[in-house]
Design a protein around this motif. Sequence first.
Motif, mmCIF file in Angstrom:
data_model
loop_
_atom_site.group_PDB
_atom_site.id
_atom_site.type_symbol
_atom_site.label_atom_id
_atom_site.label_comp_id
_atom_site.label_asym_id
_atom_site.label_seq_id
_atom_site.Cartn_x
_atom_site.Cartn_y
_atom_site.Cartn_z
ATOM 1 N N ALA A 74 51.008 11.229 36.679
ATOM 2 C CA ALA A 74 49.579 11.515 36.507
ATOM 3 C C ALA A 74 49.307 12.492 35.367
ATOM 4 C CB ALA A 74 49.006 12.071 37.813
ATOM 5 N N ILE A 75 50.306 12.765 34.525
ATOM 6 C CA ILE A 75 50.152 13.837 33.534
ATOM 7 C C ILE A 75 48.995 13.583 32.578
ATOM 8 C CG2 ILE A 75 51.888 12.856 31.968
ATOM 9 C CD1 ILE A 75 51.158 16.607 32.619
ATOM 10 N N LYS A 76 48.804 12.330 32.149
ATOM 11 C CA LYS A 76 47.691 12.054 31.230
ATOM 12 C C LYS A 76 46.344 12.231 31.920
ATOM 13 C CE LYS A 76 49.518 9.264 27.487
ATOM 14 N NZ LYS A 76 49.312 8.049 26.661
ATOM 15 N N GLU A 77 46.294 11.868 33.186
ATOM 16 C CA GLU A 77 45.061 12.093 33.960
ATOM 17 C C GLU A 77 44.795 13.588 34.080
ATOM 18 O OE1 GLU A 77 43.234 11.209 38.440
ATOM 19 O OE2 GLU A 77 45.259 10.559 37.924
ATOM 20 N N ILE A 78 45.866 14.348 34.285
ATOM 21 C CA ILE A 78 45.753 15.804 34.430
ATOM 22 C C ILE A 78 45.199 16.437 33.149
ATOM 23 C CG2 ILE A 78 47.159 17.916 34.575
ATOM 24 C CD1 ILE A 78 48.939 16.301 36.592
ATOM 25 N N THR A 79 45.768 16.055 31.996
ATOM 26 C CA THR A 79 45.291 16.657 30.746
ATOM 27 C C THR A 79 43.856 16.230 30.441
ATOM 28 O OG1 THR A 79 46.318 14.863 29.449
ATOM 29 C CG2 THR A 79 47.617 16.852 29.773
ATOM 30 N N LYS A 80 43.504 15.011 30.806
ATOM 31 C CA LYS A 80 42.121 14.547 30.578
ATOM 32 C C LYS A 80 41.129 15.333 31.424
ATOM 33 C CE LYS A 80 39.300 10.334 30.323
ATOM 34 N NZ LYS A 80 38.134 10.889 31.019
ATOM 35 N N ILE A 81 41.510 15.640 32.648
ATOM 36 C CA ILE A 81 40.635 16.430 33.520
ATOM 37 C C ILE A 81 40.312 17.771 32.862
ATOM 38 C CG2 ILE A 81 40.578 17.760 35.686
ATOM 39 C CD1 ILE A 81 42.178 15.410 36.944
ATOM 40 N N ILE A 82 41.324 18.406 32.294
ATOM 41 C CA ILE A 82 41.123 19.712 31.660
ATOM 42 C C ILE A 82 40.216 19.577 30.445
ATOM 43 C CG2 ILE A 82 42.274 21.657 30.546
ATOM 44 C CD1 ILE A 82 42.782 21.345 33.602
ATOM 45 N N HIS A 83 40.487 18.599 29.603
ATOM 46 C CA HIS A 83 39.663 18.403 28.411
ATOM 47 C C HIS A 83 38.215 18.060 28.776
ATOM 48 C CE1 HIS A 83 43.585 17.401 26.085
ATOM 49 N NE2 HIS A 83 43.276 18.675 25.955
ATOM 50 N N ASP A 84 38.034 17.250 29.799
ATOM 51 C CA ASP A 84 36.681 16.866 30.219
ATOM 52 C C ASP A 84 35.875 18.065 30.710
ATOM 53 O OD1 ASP A 84 37.221 14.262 29.585
ATOM 54 O OD2 ASP A 84 37.525 13.583 31.654
ATOM 55 N N ASN A 85 36.583 19.109 31.106
ATOM 56 C CA ASN A 85 35.903 20.305 31.607
ATOM 57 C C ASN A 85 35.970 21.474 30.623
ATOM 58 O OD1 ASN A 85 34.965 19.801 34.586
ATOM 59 N ND2 ASN A 85 36.964 18.805 34.408
ATOM 60 N N GLY A 86 36.226 21.152 29.355
ATOM 61 C CA GLY A 86 36.109 22.148 28.295
ATOM 62 C C GLY A 86 37.331 22.991 28.035
ATOM 63 N N GLY A 87 38.449 22.689 28.700
ATOM 64 C CA GLY A 87 39.634 23.518 28.537
ATOM 65 C C GLY A 87 40.652 22.921 27.583
ATOM 66 N N GLN A 88 41.662 23.678 27.290
ATOM 67 C CA GLN A 88 42.796 23.247 26.484
ATOM 68 C C GLN A 88 44.033 23.211 27.388
ATOM 69 O OE1 GLN A 88 42.694 23.047 22.447
ATOM 70 N NE2 GLN A 88 40.975 22.180 23.569
ATOM 71 N N VAL A 89 45.035 22.447 26.965
ATOM 72 C CA VAL A 89 46.248 22.311 27.777
ATOM 73 C C VAL A 89 47.424 22.970 27.067
ATOM 74 C CG1 VAL A 89 47.888 20.714 28.825
ATOM 75 C CG2 VAL A 89 45.438 20.187 28.857
ATOM 76 N N TYR A 90 47.979 23.963 27.719
ATOM 77 C CA TYR A 90 49.197 24.613 27.241
ATOM 78 C C TYR A 90 50.377 24.014 28.002
ATOM 79 C CZ TYR A 90 53.044 27.841 27.067
ATOM 80 O OH TYR A 90 54.302 28.360 26.930
#
Length: 949
Positions: free
Chosen positions: A655-671
């Motif tokens: 689910a990693i791509k879903e996880i990173t998309k969730i963060i981006h959709d809510n204005g965050g960045q992924v470290y």
Amino acid sequence: MNTNAFAMRHIGPGEDDQKEMLKIIGVDSLDQLIYETIPDDIRLKNGLNLEEPMPENDYLIHSHNLSKLNKVYKTYIGLGYHPTIMPAVIQRNVLENPGWYTAYTPYQAEIAQGRLEALLNFQTMITDLTGMEIANASLLDESTAAAEAMSLLFAVRERDQKKANINKFFVSENILPQTLSLLQTRANPIGIELVVGNEDSFSFSSDFFGAILQYPGQHGEVTDIKSFIESAKEANIKVAVAADILSLIKLEAPGEFGADVVVGTTQRFGVPMGFGGPHAAYFATKEAYKRDIPGRIIGVTKDTNGNRALRMALQTREQHIKRDKATSNICTAQVLLAVMAGMYAVYHGPKGLQHIANKVHFSASTLAESLQKLGFNQVNTSFFDTLHIKTNAKKIKKIAKDKKVNFYYPDDETVTISLNETTSVRDINYILSIFAEAAKKETVVLSSISEKTIISEKLQRQSDFLSMKVFNSYHSETELMRYIKKLERKDLSLNHSMISLGSCTMKLNAASEMLPLSWFKWGKIHPFAPTKQVKGYLSVLKELENQLTEITGFSATSLQPNSGAQGEFAGLMVIKAYHESRGDDHRNICLIPSSAHGTNPASAVMAGMKVVVTKSTDKGNIDVDDLREKAELYKDNLSCLMVTYPSTHGVYESAIKEITKIIHDNGGQVYMDGANMNAQVGLTNPGNIGADVCHLNLHKTFAIPHGGGGPGVGPICVAKQLVPFLPGNPVKNTGGEKAISAISSAPFGSALACLISYGYIKMLGSEGLTESTKVAILNANYIKTRLQGHFDTLYSGERGRAAHEMIVDCRPFKANGIEVTDIAKRLMDYGFHAPTVSFPVAGTLMIEPTESESKQEIDRFCDAMISIKKEIDNVSKDNSNNVLKNAPHTLEMVTSDEWLMPYTREQAAYPLDYVRDNKFWPSVRRVDDAYGDRNLICTCASIEEYVNA
């Protein structure tokens, strides 16, 4: 068989062994195994765009040719970096010795007594020279050590100061420029207000909780820190001092004047400049602050027999335990370099160090006197080694450049000259000729150095130092060589056997990668040398940046962070700067999975963020529903997610791509934490997964040796939108267009160590790197298969495969009275270092074999684990006198006249036949951690003090 191929030498299992391993695993091919392991939607469609692999011999010629592009001038720049003389006995027996550079952090004390003793020597050296009560086993560099001092003094503010929110920290304008920059980086996120000024006119206001002085100052002046500290104490202001280690042979120890913290670098003790590192910083303070001191502390305790033993003390204060409550995220030290600096002091002893310090100081005073005769204005009234000259700097610079000499030019009217232990009378005369030419006068020619002291009498050292036996016993090369070998024999390193530590990736550190580190055209380069003199370094570092950028699928790389934890912090600060550039100053929420490494939450707090923990599922994956819920809940303030991939549980989460998309959709960045990058290279990458920034552990995936706990290098790779914010340096122009302030002292961090990773990538090439990742996964799944039926693997991917590491569950053995620690200690009797103990799950072992281990070595490890399982089955909870609880077994124990154990000596020492062939003996029995923490001794105390503790 292509014997020129580096990949063949680096990767352990040959083609036939791989076929046999795949058969045992139950797959037809390596590609099938990878298909069953890595989710298809994150696989790279194309190979890495890297140059063809270079054979080892060709690489060494290539590296040598690049080194010739560096120009080794006589260098007197100073600013915390100086030419040194590395004793050949230390170079050959420590720096170039895999027995020292391939060892792991000494968490398993019984098989690390040599390194622990060398680090205890280092701590003793530091406490003696600084006059403080306790020192740690090194930090990353002087500037980060200074920042840690500021953080400690902020943490230990008195209750009234905390209640009144006293947050001002005074910084002397004499501080090194790179240190000031790093203090700025670290102060703002945690609410500290820096005030930079002249220490002579400081008002000692109650608005300040602390101060830091440079001793001597950046331009060489030795100021009256004694008077400053006395006034600060009256105002309840704690004082840190950044002190030149060699000057403390001549200058009174800051601890004698009441300093609260003393920091600096030990680079001057025989360690090459290496364009900025690696070098061991030091950190010394009062014992009252022992629970807040950053980094590792080595302490004295006793073993089961009551014999003296060493181990890492007070580990409960570390960020692994304290997480977001930690005052520091420091996870690595500079152990190899600390060992070298400590051995430098052992070799020279107090009298030898006095001779060196006197030579440096007398050379400086002689030069100052001669320059004044030529009519130059040397403004320092009290100095150790650095002269501060007011003159036409442009004229001096032009002549010096033509004569291949580097001075430091803070402005057009100032030249500073820092002398060092390599400086001779001939060098002084050469310097004088430059100034004579500028003044159009006949030069002064000296035949000898005058023994004249230019240090204020009240600041001259009166206290003794290094009176312990170890610093007064090994002054001949023969004796030091034997002492180093004596310590080396007590340590289990990669030159003995596999070290299968999960998340730590203890792979081969090839000799061809290491050799260039000893070449003088790499070692003798100052980090602030003019650009035209460092074309070899810049070529290597630029290509390494490009290599790492390609491997990670990002847009740019900064090599500045000199540890993984520093890389975490750097990545978060770049994200913070990005949000602020968009007017999103309020974005301060950092989501972190519950399974994350302890440095993740500690780094987030250091970056001024608020940590929100997300849940994990029963299978060890991120709970996507919980993550989505929290991301949406905090979407207005969401800064980022910190995620490790593959997960800390050794699984490629689908689910990693879903996880990173969730963060981006809510204005965050992924470290993305790059600890497990060894399972990605060539097969997937952080950019493809959807991350925005990752740090890489060059001391893991990219073959820099662990060195007994350091050096490490933790560069960050970033997506396009973060490139402008990559960290800069105040002395050399580096970083992005909107660069954040410094993360480490040097512009490119530990540049010398970067040569290793450059060579690793250069010699493996695209196919070799990808094959290494595949074989790392093969080796891990082979172990998983071989241990089935004996040990349960806690987490697996959707098709039942492990990534490059796995967690085996040892908690069921509590029914037999056996803890995971007992297994770890028993493995020593089989000749192995234990896998990672109780991380990320208590009561488990996390195993990572890496690609460098052969099938034969892996089989020996599996045989040992299976044999231990049989031993567990034969013991009971009611009887603790068994072979596991008594492990490890020392030679002294096994050869004792008395043997009262219910098992044989042979079972204790030689549990399997292969052990006889190359037996490694732990030098002490199981250490008593609690006793050592109750009776804290962190220096080379006398045996009488230890016994009477």
